[in-house]
Design a protein around this motif. Structure first.
Motif, PDB file in Angstrom:
ATOM      1  N   ALA A 126      14.448  34.522  44.124  1.00  0.00           N
ATOM      2  CA  ALA A 126      14.919  33.142  43.976  1.00  0.00           C
ATOM      3  C   ALA A 126      16.343  33.154  43.446  1.00  0.00           C
ATOM      4  O   ALA A 126      16.739  34.059  42.701  1.00  0.00           O
ATOM      5  CB  ALA A 126      14.010  32.357  43.028  1.00  0.00           C
ATOM      6  N   ASN A 127      17.103  32.142  43.820  1.00  0.00           N
ATOM      7  CA  ASN A 127      18.514  32.116  43.460  1.00  0.00           C
ATOM      8  C   ASN A 127      18.741  32.133  41.956  1.00  0.00           C
ATOM      9  O   ASN A 127      17.921  31.660  41.165  1.00  0.00           O
ATOM     10  CB  ASN A 127      19.200  30.886  44.048  1.00  0.00           C
ATOM     11  N   GLU A 128      19.868  32.697  41.571  1.00  0.00           N
ATOM     12  CA  GLU A 128      20.360  32.552  40.207  1.00  0.00           C
ATOM     13  C   GLU A 128      21.082  31.203  40.100  1.00  0.00           C
ATOM     14  O   GLU A 128      21.330  30.535  41.110  1.00  0.00           O
ATOM     15  CB  GLU A 128      21.327  33.695  39.866  1.00  0.00           C
ATOM     16  N   SER A 129      21.445  30.814  38.868  1.00  0.00           N
ATOM     17  CA  SER A 129      22.109  29.523  38.676  1.00  0.00           C
ATOM     18  C   SER A 129      23.461  29.457  39.382  1.00  0.00           C
ATOM     19  O   SER A 129      23.916  28.385  39.761  1.00  0.00           O
ATOM     20  CB  SER A 129      22.302  29.263  37.174  1.00  0.00           C
ATOM     21  N   TYR A 130      24.080  30.626  39.604  1.00  0.00           N
ATOM     22  CA  TYR A 130      25.425  30.649  40.168  1.00  0.00           C
ATOM     23  C   TYR A 130      25.459  30.781  41.692  1.00  0.00           C
ATOM     24  O   TYR A 130      26.531  30.694  42.290  1.00  0.00           O
ATOM     25  CB  TYR A 130      26.237  31.801  39.541  1.00  0.00           C
ATOM     26  N   ASN A 131      24.318  31.013  42.348  1.00  0.00           N
ATOM     27  CA  ASN A 131      24.371  31.222  43.802  1.00  0.00           C
ATOM     28  C   ASN A 131      23.292  30.432  44.537  1.00  0.00           C
ATOM     29  O   ASN A 131      22.817  30.848  45.586  1.00  0.00           O
ATOM     30  CB  ASN A 131      24.293  32.709  44.147  1.00  0.00           C
ATOM     31  N   GLY A 132      22.895  29.278  43.974  1.00  0.00           N
ATOM     32  CA  GLY A 132      21.839  28.494  44.590  1.00  0.00           C
ATOM     33  C   GLY A 132      22.253  27.722  45.827  1.00  0.00           C
ATOM     34  O   GLY A 132      21.438  27.473  46.707  1.00  0.00           O
ATOM     35  N   SER A 133      23.519  27.327  45.906  1.00  0.00           N
ATOM     36  CA  SER A 133      23.964  26.503  47.030  1.00  0.00           C
ATOM     37  C   SER A 133      24.256  27.366  48.257  1.00  0.00           C
ATOM     38  O   SER A 133      25.010  28.341  48.178  1.00  0.00           O
ATOM     39  CB  SER A 133      25.223  25.718  46.648  1.00  0.00           C
ATOM     40  N   LEU A 134      23.636  26.966  49.368  1.00  0.00           N
ATOM     41  CA  LEU A 134      23.892  27.651  50.636  1.00  0.00           C
ATOM     42  C   LEU A 134      24.224  26.601  51.680  1.00  0.00           C
ATOM     43  O   LEU A 134      23.356  25.857  52.138  1.00  0.00           O
ATOM     44  CB  LEU A 134      22.664  28.448  51.085  1.00  0.00           C
ATOM     45  N   ALA A 135      25.486  26.528  52.057  1.00  0.00           N
ATOM     46  CA  ALA A 135      25.894  25.597  53.105  1.00  0.00           C
ATOM     47  C   ALA A 135      25.385  26.103  54.456  1.00  0.00           C
ATOM     48  O   ALA A 135      24.934  27.247  54.588  1.00  0.00           O
ATOM     49  CB  ALA A 135      27.415  25.461  53.132  1.00  0.00           C
ATOM     50  N   THR A 136      25.453  25.260  55.465  1.00  0.00           N
ATOM     51  CA  THR A 136      25.071  25.675  56.812  1.00  0.00           C
ATOM     52  C   THR A 136      25.953  26.833  57.260  1.00  0.00           C
ATOM     53  O   THR A 136      27.177  26.759  57.205  1.00  0.00           O
ATOM     54  CB  THR A 136      25.229  24.511  57.796  1.00  0.00           C
ATOM     55  N   GLY A 137      25.337  27.945  57.648  1.00  0.00           N
ATOM     56  CA  GLY A 137      26.077  29.132  58.061  1.00  0.00           C
ATOM     57  C   GLY A 137      26.442  30.069  56.936  1.00  0.00           C
ATOM     58  O   GLY A 137      26.963  31.159  57.187  1.00  0.00           O
ATOM     59  N   ALA A 138      26.180  29.672  55.678  1.00  0.00           N
ATOM     60  CA  ALA A 138      26.542  30.509  54.531  1.00  0.00           C
ATOM     61  C   ALA A 138      25.524  31.611  54.308  1.00  0.00           C
ATOM     62  O   ALA A 138      24.352  31.487  54.679  1.00  0.00           O
ATOM     63  CB  ALA A 138      26.683  29.654  53.278  1.00  0.00           C
ATOM     64  N   SER A 139      25.973  32.702  53.672  1.00  0.00           N
ATOM     65  CA  SER A 139      25.112  33.851  53.413  1.00  0.00           C
ATOM     66  C   SER A 139      25.163  34.241  51.945  1.00  0.00           C
ATOM     67  O   SER A 139      26.120  33.924  51.231  1.00  0.00           O
ATOM     68  CB  SER A 139      25.543  35.054  54.265  1.00  0.00           C
ATOM     69  N   VAL A 140      24.118  34.938  51.509  1.00  0.00           N
ATOM     70  CA  VAL A 140      24.065  35.479  50.155  1.00  0.00           C
ATOM     71  C   VAL A 140      23.294  36.790  50.216  1.00  0.00           C
ATOM     72  O   VAL A 140      22.383  36.949  51.025  1.00  0.00           O
ATOM     73  CB  VAL A 140      23.384  34.483  49.185  1.00  0.00           C
ATOM     74  N   SER A 141      23.690  37.738  49.383  1.00  0.00           N
ATOM     75  CA  SER A 141      23.033  39.042  49.357  1.00  0.00           C
ATOM     76  C   SER A 141      22.449  39.300  47.979  1.00  0.00           C
ATOM     77  O   SER A 141      22.967  38.822  46.963  1.00  0.00           O
ATOM     78  CB  SER A 141      24.016  40.162  49.709  1.00  0.00           C
ATOM     79  N   ALA A 142      21.363  40.069  47.934  1.00  0.00           N
ATOM     80  CA  ALA A 142      20.741  40.475  46.682  1.00  0.00           C
ATOM     81  C   ALA A 142      20.135  41.846  46.876  1.00  0.00           C
ATOM     82  O   ALA A 142      19.745  42.218  47.993  1.00  0.00           O
ATOM     83  CB  ALA A 142      19.674  39.463  46.264  1.00  0.00           C
ATOM     84  N   GLY A 143      20.049  42.609  45.793  1.00  0.00           N
ATOM     85  CA  GLY A 143      19.543  43.972  45.899  1.00  0.00           C
ATOM     86  C   GLY A 143      18.405  44.242  44.937  1.00  0.00           C
ATOM     87  O   GLY A 143      18.159  43.476  43.999  1.00  0.00           O
ATOM     88  N   PHE A 144      17.703  45.351  45.158  1.00  0.00           N
ATOM     89  CA  PHE A 144      16.547  45.680  44.329  1.00  0.00           C
ATOM     90  C   PHE A 144      16.279  47.178  44.377  1.00  0.00           C
ATOM     91  O   PHE A 144      16.779  47.900  45.242  1.00  0.00           O
ATOM     92  CB  PHE A 144      15.300  44.922  44.814  1.00  0.00           C
ATOM     93  N   ILE A 145      15.458  47.611  43.428  1.00  0.00           N
ATOM     94  CA  ILE A 145      14.932  48.969  43.405  1.00  0.00           C
ATOM     95  C   ILE A 145      13.422  48.865  43.341  1.00  0.00           C
ATOM     96  O   ILE A 145      12.870  48.026  42.620  1.00  0.00           O
ATOM     97  CB  ILE A 145      15.477  49.757  42.203  1.00  0.00           C
TER      98      ILE A 145
END
Length: 490
Positions: free
Chosen positions: A96-115
């Motif tokens: 789930a998004n963090e407070s700083y990357n919750g907004s995703l406009a149409t066509g926008a992307s966001v990346s996240a990583g894990f172990i």
């Protein structure tokens, strides 16, 4: 209504052996743009573990928050993550998004990583869902209603027209159904999310009573994922469970009402349900610290679906804390520093504003004081609603003050003459239905709405329970509501 009595993230040890990136490509059947795209990459592996990432692209309308879910195979377990709030329940992983990357406009992307840990193999998730929508597949067109799939089977988007609730065609509608308790208390008690099953069969059993509405009580700390709640029952896990139940209710043609039941704020005054600062009982009023954020999040979650109704706060009782009825109603509407309540209160106007500021125009219900049993000054103090889509909510049990026809005629009738009136909870502690029969007749005679408390298998002596089994077997109390609903809607 009150209720019956009831790992540390691992660091990676050793060097990471990078073996190149393994990526799941975005493929659609026809080459059309999917609603959302997810690229899943394995960027490093070592004995017993691996590092991965997801790149999410939103291809539909802009969103202000997001939650991605997928399933791990081969007994894999999430260990830690970044750029998202990561959690795992069973095989299901949620980012789930963090407070700083919750907004995703149409066509926008966001990346996240894990172990994560792994035992063997390079299995990758079979599917991904963003805010409940399956990604990497074509958007299917909505089916055209046919002879066996009438459009009227779907619940209507409701709006206020004078003192009636109407659908998009202007036809008057009534909310007639049940409450499904559990989402307000199970999570804060660390016992789960819902009390009893919420599978399709159990929801169908409600529809089989000819109910057209299900009210779903919620807990603000669980929805917001606050630190005192077990993560398995909080945040994205809780939200997704609520969304899934809402979808099941709608799939059976019923209107979902999402309602805020338990909230933050320490109150130890007259009629206090608990001394806990956390959302573990009914408080006299919602709190300014978290409740506006709760309603902003709920409204953003459901604002694109106007069939969902918002019930602002279960049973306000500022009258038990304040010295005068006038003070109680002022506290109810305006909030702030209310006499006798030790935390800053969010008034009904604050909550209406929180919902409307998101752009949501869904129907809103607002209950009065005295545990929503007193509507005597509701019209005087009703909050302003720029969308003009606000109705009055009322609760009644045989032990309430306003529990007779004389009171209903003098205090409810004037309200019902001007705005839609919904009895969000009706019940009695007699293990019978003589009292609610009177309530239902009064409401039926005036074309008003009512919902029985509650679709749970509790002992009726500790709380009014409509059923003795989730297959819809009624209690003696529940028989009265079931038979009335079937007579009206059968």
């Amino acid at each position: 209504m009150r209720h019956p009595p009831r790992s540390v993230l691992l660091a990676v040890v050793g060097a990471v052996a990078l073996v190149g990136t393994v990526t799941v490509p975005v493929v659609t059947a026809s080459g059309a743009t999917p609603a959302c795209s997810v690229e899943y990459s394995v960027t490093g592996q070592w004995d017993g573990g691996f590092q991965g990432s997801v790149n999410i692209t939103n291809n539909t309308a802009a969103v202000s928050s997001w939650s991605l879910t997928f399933d791990f195979a081969d007994g894999r377990q999430l260990r830690q993550g970044w750029n998202a709030k990561w959690s795992q329940s069973g095989t299901t992983v949620t980012a789930a998004n963090e407070s700083y990357n919750g907004s995703l406009a149409t066509g926008a992307s966001v990346s996240a990583g894990f172990i994560a840990s792994r035992s063997s193999g390079d299995a990758v998730p079979a599917s991904f869902k963003l805010n409940g929508t399956t990604c990497n597949t074509d958007v299917e067109p909505s089916p055209t209603p046919g002879p066996t799939d009438p459009a009227e089977d779907a619940p209507p988007a409701l709006r206020v027209s004078g003192n009636k609730l109407v659908d998009s065609g202007g036809t008057a509608r009534r909310l007639l159904g049940v409450n499904r308790s559990g989402g307000e208390f199970m999570c804060v008690q660390g016992r789960g999310i819902f009390d009893g099953p919420v599978d399709d069969a159990s929801v169908k059993a409600i529809a089989d009573w000819k109910a057209n509405t299900v009210r779903i009580p919620l807990n603000e700390e669980c929805w917001l994922g606050l630190a005192n709640i077990n993560p398995a029952y909080a945040g994205a896990n809780y939200i997704n469970a609520v969304k899934d139940l809402v979808a099941k209710v709608k799939a059976h043609g019923m209107t979902p009402v999402v309602e805020l039941h338990w909230t933050y704020g320490q109150y130890t005054g007259n009629s206090a349900g608990c001394s806990d600062v956390h959302a573990s009982c009914q408080k006299p009023m919602p709190d300014m610290r978290y409740t506006p954020s709760f309603w902003a999040s709920v409204a953003n979650t459901f604002k694109s679906d106007r069939t969902v109704v918002f019930d602002l706060f279960n049973e306000p009782y500022p009258d038990r804390a304040t010295a005068t009825t006038t003070q109680a109603w002022q506290c109810w509407r305006d909030g702030g520093s209310c006499p006798g309540i030790g935390y800053e209160v969010a008034g009904m106007q604050d909550l209406v504003d929180s919902v409307r500021d998101t752009g949501a125009t869904n129907l809103i219900l607002a209950g009065g004081i005295a545990y929503s049993n007193d509507l005597s000054q509701w019209l005087t103090y009703r909050p302003a609603d720029p969308a003009g889509n606000l109705a009055a909510a009322w609760h009644v049990y045989n032990f309430n003050t306003c529990s007779n026809v004389s009171c209903w005629n003098s205090t409810l009738a004037p309200v019902a003459a001007q705005v839609p009136l919904v009895a969000g909870e009706i019940g009695e502690n007699t293990c019978a239905h003589g009292f609610i029969d009177q309530v239902m007749k009064w409401f039926d005679d005036r074309g008003l709405s009512y919902l029985g408390w509650t679709w749970n298998t509790w002992d009726c002596s500790s709380g009014p329970s409509l059923i003795s089994g989730y297959d819809g077997t009624p209690t003696a109390f529940g028989t009265g509501l079931r038979d009335r609903l079937r007579a009206l809607n059968g």
